[in-house]
Write an enzyme that holds these catalytic residues in place. Structure first.
Site, PDB file in Angstrom:
ATOM      1  N   GLU A   1      -6.185  -8.366   0.224  1.00 30.62           N
ATOM      2  CA  GLU A   1      -6.621  -8.329   1.627  1.00 30.62           C
ATOM      3  C   GLU A   1      -8.095  -7.953   1.664  1.00 30.62           C
ATOM      4  O   GLU A   1      -8.527  -7.069   0.912  1.00 30.62           O
ATOM      5  CB  GLU A   1      -5.838  -7.284   2.422  1.00 30.62           C
ATOM      6  CG  GLU A   1      -4.360  -7.495   2.468  1.00 30.62           C
ATOM      7  CD  GLU A   1      -3.658  -6.358   3.181  1.00 30.62           C
ATOM      8  OE1 GLU A   1      -4.341  -5.521   3.803  1.00 30.62           O
ATOM      9  OE2 GLU A   1      -2.420  -6.282   3.103  1.00 30.62           O
TER      10      GLU A   1
ATOM     11  N   GLU B   1       0.812  -1.227   0.000  1.00 34.23           N
ATOM     12  CA  GLU B   1       0.000   0.000   0.000  1.00 34.23           C
ATOM     13  C   GLU B   1       0.848   1.281   0.000  1.00 34.23           C
ATOM     14  O   GLU B   1       0.842   2.066   0.946  1.00 34.23           O
ATOM     15  CB  GLU B   1      -0.937   0.020   1.217  1.00 34.23           C
ATOM     16  CG  GLU B   1      -2.002  -1.030   1.153  1.00 34.23           C
ATOM     17  CD  GLU B   1      -2.974  -0.963   2.324  1.00 34.23           C
ATOM     18  OE1 GLU B   1      -2.646  -0.358   3.352  1.00 34.23           O
ATOM     19  OE2 GLU B   1      -4.079  -1.525   2.203  1.00 34.23           O
TER      20      GLU B   1
HETATM   21  C1  GLA Z   1      -3.835  -2.499   5.359  1.00 35.93           C
HETATM   22  C2  GLA Z   1      -2.508  -3.239   5.473  1.00 35.93           C
HETATM   23  C3  GLA Z   1      -2.582  -4.472   6.317  1.00 35.93           C
HETATM   24  C4  GLA Z   1      -3.425  -4.241   7.560  1.00 35.93           C
HETATM   25  C5  GLA Z   1      -4.799  -3.761   7.133  1.00 35.93           C
HETATM   26  C6  GLA Z   1      -5.714  -3.580   8.334  1.00 35.93           C
HETATM   27  O1  GLA Z   1      -4.589  -2.983   4.299  1.00 35.93           O
HETATM   28  O2  GLA Z   1      -2.053  -3.627   4.194  1.00 35.93           O
HETATM   29  O3  GLA Z   1      -1.237  -4.785   6.729  1.00 35.93           O
HETATM   30  O4  GLA Z   1      -2.817  -3.259   8.345  1.00 35.93           O
HETATM   31  O5  GLA Z   1      -4.644  -2.503   6.492  1.00 35.93           O
HETATM   32  O6  GLA Z   1      -6.986  -3.145   7.905  1.00 35.93           O
END
Ligand code: GLA
Length: 659
Positions: A296, A142
């Site tokens: 995710e 991210e």
């Molecule tokens: C982001 C991060 C993850 C985690 C999620 C929690 O997407 O990539 O490592 O911290 O947030 O919502």
């Protein structure tokens, strides 16, 4: 379909690992992602690499039938690195270095950081690139941080020098005579903090995007030579949210060097908004026009929202199937097990702190079985659409910097055109402006504010060849330097559109807009159009009681070449907007898949043989029955059917018997 979770073996004693992977396999998972935050475990001291534990974890996962995606660990540097060289830490807008112990807190342009990242990535690539269980790699995690340090600023100034050649050109393009901003030395140019000269702001966003693209490229260069031919490289983007800083990097620039885009799907507070998430899936798919991964997604709750409510029963399953409906090839939950320490102790996970399954895991098991059932039918298929929406990050940035009406939000405006298509069961792609447009019957370019000569020429060619182009308000006002064209909107496209914008109005109260196919009103924005030639049709006009807008054209249609160009100068209410989009699609022969209630979502994926697979999701709280366009094979229930009965929150996967 890949189905799994993020797993952090480094958080747990090794004797716990075997139980983890066998529980995952028992649920029906077939993939696990690891290591994207494991740098301090992989290189506890400079140059001292400890990769054996990761190999044992990968082998355990493989032994349980799980394939593995490895993350490069560049989002979280080890303490020895940030302590030895504080310039590897990013600097905030106030000149403070960020504190160790966060993540994405590095300086993307730090040579020392780039060298350390290159070294650890090379170690991982050489060790695991050929591992048979490793099927792909995620670069970093991210991207979003903007660094305001002197190294970044100097790099920015050098980038400007390369772009403009000389200061005279830069000063002219940015009108720096305004407020006495004129620069006489490249070193005078600031990296903007907050609002600034529009040209400087857009240049800064581009620079940050290119900085991350270079950072990503150095990792790809170290990975690719060691990977197996079918291994992929991706990154897990946010999607509609770009990050906390106006200059956060744009995924559109970064995704060009990836095999496909992935995104992290969290609802946070509240519940599933099918339009918001469907458009996010289509945006991710559209970045590379390749099936994407949901790297995710939310297991129950998050921990960062104002209210971290849980998803309701049935919501997780609808989310998983919505991803598949829009081209996702994988859905992974974040995370497998609640860690005992660290900043995310209260984030949702499949296993709680005691290691026991949370109640919603039963729903994940159901999805795992269904994905397994449907994988053969879904394999090799991708979303097919005859309508495309153009998602221009530079137009979005320019309008975000200067909305002129506090409610004028670019992505909301884009979804205002997307929603009627989704609800009307007309599949749509969401593409970057440089994507190939041939083959689409209708292209909608919401608020294409930044318009270059090259893009204008491509759109003209699309229309001349018979395409139907719908332009909306604020199109073509600015050039690539975020400077106004010395033209009335839609600027370079005025001849195509057959109209010009005599003036534009941020609305402080609604104005009525009437057509022969709807009576509605505009809020937020309205433009007063003037036809440029007698072939321009007026499709809608403002009501008589609205000052400068009274009785003036609001929406136009203009034949050009073998195609047509629509111009929608008003931000219509939802009902009128639905009538408009339905009309645009009908005139473009972009037909609905089949008749169904708006709260039933129908995704269509098509394979090389042209046979469609439909994913049908009833987002409503009550059952529904649908007549199908032809006999379809019911993949989950078996048999062939011409009528579909869906229970509340029901899902069906139907395969076409012929195309
Ligand atoms: C982001 C991060 C993850 C985690 C999620 C929690 O997407 O990539 O490592 O911290 O947030 O919502």
């Amino acid at each position: 379909m890949y189905f799994g979770a993020a797993w952090y073996p480094e958080h747990w004693p090794e004797e716990a690992w075997a139980a983890d992977v066998h529980k995952m396999a028992g649920i029906g998972f077939n993939v696990v992602r690891m290591a994207e935050f494991a740098w301090s475990s992989l290189e506890p001291q400079p140059g001292e690499y400890r990769l054996d534990w990761l190999e044992r974890a990968i082998d355990l996962a493989a032994g349980a039938g799980l394939q593995v995606v490895l993350g490069t660990p560049s989002a979280a540097p080890p303490a020895w690195l940030t302590a030895a060289d504080p310039e590897t830490l990013a600097m905030d807008p106030h000149g403070q270095r960020l504190q160790h112990g966060n993540r994405a807190h590095y300086c993307v342009n730090s040579p020392a950081y780039q060298a350390a990242v290159g070294a650890i990535v090379s170690q991982l690539a050489e060790r695991f690139g050929s591992h048979p269980a490793v099927i792909g790699w995620q670069i970093d995690n991210e991207y979003h941080r903007v660094c305001y340090c002197p190294v970044c600023r100097a790099a920015f100034q050098q980038a400007l020098r390369r772009q403009f050649g000389d200061l005279e050109t830069l000063n002219a393009r940015w009108t720096t005579a305004y407020w006495s901003q004129a620069y006489t030395d490249w070193a005078q140019i600031p990296f903007p903090v907050g609002a600034h000269n529009p040209g400087l702001m857009l240049a800064a966003k581009r620079f940050v995007s290119e900085s991350y693209r270079r950072f990503q490229a150095l990792q790809i260069a170290r990975l690719r030579p060691h990977l197996k031919p079918d291994d992929f490289i991706t990154h897990n983007f946010f999607v509609w949210w770009e990050g906390p800083d106006p200059y956060s990097p744009a995924r559109e620039a970064l995704s060009q060097d990836l095999d496909f885009a992935s995104w992290d799907w969290y609802i946070g507070q509240g519940h599933l908004d099918p339009v918001f998430s469907a458009s996010a899936h289509d945006c991710s798919w559209g970045l590379r026009r390749r099936n994407h991964w949901v790297m995710e997604t939310q297991p129950g709750t998050v921990n960062w929202a104002a209210v971290n409510n849980a998803l309701s029963p049935g919501e997780l399953r609808r989310m998983a199937w919505q991803a598949a409906a829009h081209g996702a090839e994988a859905v992974l939950y974040w995370q497998w097990r609640t860690m005992l320490g660290g900043q995310e102790q209260y984030h949702g996970a499949l296993l709680d702190a005691s290691g026991q399954e949370r109640p919603f895991v039963q729903e994940i098991r159901q999805v795992a079985g269904e994905f397994a059932q449907a994988s053969a039918a879904l394999g090799g298929t991708h979303p097919k659409a005859e309508v495309a929406l153009l998602n221009c990050y530079q137009s979005r940035a320019a309008l975000t910097y200067q909305p002129h009406h506090r409610a004028f939000d670019y992505t909301t405006h884009l979804r205002h055109y997307y929603a009627p298509l989704l609800r009307g069961h007309i599949p749509a792609h969401i593409l970057p402006p440089e994507a190939e447009l041939a083959g689409y019957r209708l292209v909608i370019a919401p608020a294409l504010h930044i318009l270059t000569l090259g893009l204008a020429a491509r759109l003209q060619a699309y229309v001349e060849a018979g395409g139907r182009l719908a332009l909306t308000c604020r199109t073509g006002f600015k050039d690539e330097h975020n400077a106004l064209w010395p033209l009335r909107g839609p600027g370079l496209l005025a001849e195509l559109a057959g109209v010009e914008v005599e003036d534009y109005y941020a609305l402080d109260e609604p104005v009525s807009v009437n057509a022969d196919f709807f009576n509605g009103q505009a809020t937020i924005w309205a433009e007063r159009l003037r036809p440029r030639d007698e072939t321009t049709h007026c499709l809608a006009v403002y009501g008589p009681e609205h000052g400068w807008l009274s009785g003036r054209p609001a929406i136009s249609a203009h034949p050009y070449g073998a195609g047509w160009v629509y111009y929608v100068g008003a931000w219509l209410d939802d009902a009128a907007q639905a009538s408009l989009v339905e009309r645009l699609a009908a005139e473009s022969q972009a037909a609905p898949l089949w008749a169904a209630p708006p709260e039933v979502e129908i995704g269509r994926r098509v394979g090389a043989d042209g046979c469609p697979v439909y994913v049908v999701i009833n987002h409503a709280g009550q059952p529904c029955s649908l007549d199908l366009p032809a006999p379809l094979e019911d993949i989950l229930q078996g048999g062939t059917t011409t009528r579909l009965e869906l229970e509340a929150q029901g899902v069906a996967v139907l395969a076409g018997l012929t195309w």
